[in-house]
Design a protein around this motif. Sequence first.
Motif, PDB file in Angstrom:
ATOM      1  N   VAL A 116      -8.657 -26.460  15.688  1.00 29.71           N
ATOM      2  CA  VAL A 116      -7.792 -26.083  14.556  1.00 29.71           C
ATOM      3  C   VAL A 116      -8.394 -26.569  13.234  1.00 29.71           C
ATOM      4  N   PHE A 117      -9.301 -27.570  13.307  1.00 28.38           N
ATOM      5  CA  PHE A 117      -9.911 -28.082  12.080  1.00 28.38           C
ATOM      6  C   PHE A 117     -10.864 -27.069  11.458  1.00 28.38           C
ATOM      7  N   THR A 118     -11.599 -26.354  12.305  1.00 27.24           N
ATOM      8  CA  THR A 118     -12.472 -25.290  11.767  1.00 27.24           C
ATOM      9  C   THR A 118     -11.616 -24.157  11.230  1.00 27.24           C
ATOM     10  N   PHE A 123     -12.429 -21.427   8.025  1.00 25.09           N
ATOM     11  CA  PHE A 123     -12.001 -20.038   7.873  1.00 25.09           C
ATOM     12  C   PHE A 123     -10.892 -19.858   6.833  1.00 25.09           C
ATOM     13  N   ALA A 124      -9.811 -20.636   6.957  1.00 29.43           N
ATOM     14  CA  ALA A 124      -8.719 -20.469   5.987  1.00 29.43           C
ATOM     15  C   ALA A 124      -9.251 -20.768   4.577  1.00 29.43           C
ATOM     16  N   LYS A 125     -10.118 -21.794   4.463  1.00 29.20           N
ATOM     17  CA  LYS A 125     -10.689 -22.158   3.165  1.00 29.20           C
ATOM     18  C   LYS A 125     -11.528 -21.012   2.594  1.00 29.20           C
ATOM     19  N   LEU A 132      -8.924 -13.456  -0.320  1.00 30.34           N
ATOM     20  CA  LEU A 132      -8.348 -12.615   0.735  1.00 30.34           C
ATOM     21  C   LEU A 132      -6.951 -13.100   1.116  1.00 30.34           C
ATOM     22  N   MET A 133      -6.688 -14.383   0.817  1.00 32.15           N
ATOM     23  CA  MET A 133      -5.327 -14.919   0.902  1.00 32.15           C
ATOM     24  C   MET A 133      -4.906 -15.168  -0.536  1.00 32.15           C
ATOM     25  N   GLY A 191     -23.044 -16.817   5.399  1.00 31.73           N
ATOM     26  CA  GLY A 191     -23.563 -17.907   4.565  1.00 31.73           C
ATOM     27  C   GLY A 191     -22.439 -18.820   4.110  1.00 31.73           C
ATOM     28  N   LYS A 192     -21.306 -18.223   3.772  1.00 30.71           N
ATOM     29  CA  LYS A 192     -20.156 -19.030   3.318  1.00 30.71           C
ATOM     30  C   LYS A 192     -19.574 -19.851   4.474  1.00 30.71           C
ATOM     31  N   ILE A 193     -19.497 -19.237   5.643  1.00 23.61           N
ATOM     32  CA  ILE A 193     -18.986 -19.947   6.829  1.00 23.61           C
ATOM     33  C   ILE A 193     -19.967 -21.072   7.198  1.00 23.61           C
TER      34      ILE A 193
END
Length: 240
Positions: A116-118, A123-125, A132-133, A191-193
């Motif tokens: 859940v930390f990733t 991802f959420a970050k 996108l959010m 790249g962002k991930i």
Amino acid sequence: EMKANDCASPTSICPEISNRVSFAVEGNIGVGKSTFLELIKSDETLTRLVDLHEEPVAQWQAVGGNPKHNMLNAFYSDSTRHAYTFQNYVFITRFLQHHNAAMNPKAPCCLLERSVFTDCCVFAKTVLEEGLMTDLEGAVYHSWFNPVLQTLPHLVPDAFVYLRASPQSCYRRLCIRSRTEEAAVGLDYLGKIHDKHEAWFVHGSMPATITPTGQAVSCGKLGEDLDGTSAVNVRVLDGK
Ligand code: DCP
């Protein structure tokens, strides 16, 4: 009989948890987490030692078992519309999977694909940064993430295994495996991930309030990468 406060201590829910070591395997999309887990599954001795839990991607591709309700596809086809709903669903499905794994220990070692930390710190970050959010959706996500985790300390793995490869390598592997939903994933997004994983596992710059802290306890090289060749680097980070 369980009292509400019992949630605060994982061993009070399930005493066997204290005897188990749990690892989360982390890394970019397409880095080879599944291949890593397959290698473990193919070894008889390891299979007896390790209780293995793959990411519930199939559930994301068919919500409630209905392939018409493909949440992963909805996210990549109209990310602005579905990013929050997808991240919310990912958290819940993963939480249920990891919680059930902790409640039903089957081997001395538990290996989880991602954590859940990733979901939160990578991802959420990223989807929030990419717009996108909405800020409101990001605020909603963060308003429940930490309080929910605090009631579920058994979701914190003992250690993280970070499979590390360049975004270019991941992109090549993504193209080869060609999961239809991921057609929209470009090198730029990978790249962002990648950068978020690096910030956490290599530079240790993720906020301790969200991610479990810890030092890299060992770094092993399975091969050459980060300059585009085929293998991956492994880093193990202490989770607790
Ligand atoms: N995903 C996401 N947000 C999350 C978790 C996953 O957007 N919080 C997406 C990324 C991928 C898909 O879900 O498109 C599956 O993710 P993984 O990278 O975990 O799975 P892979 O099968 O790509 O891993 P690997 O290729 O390393 O085996």
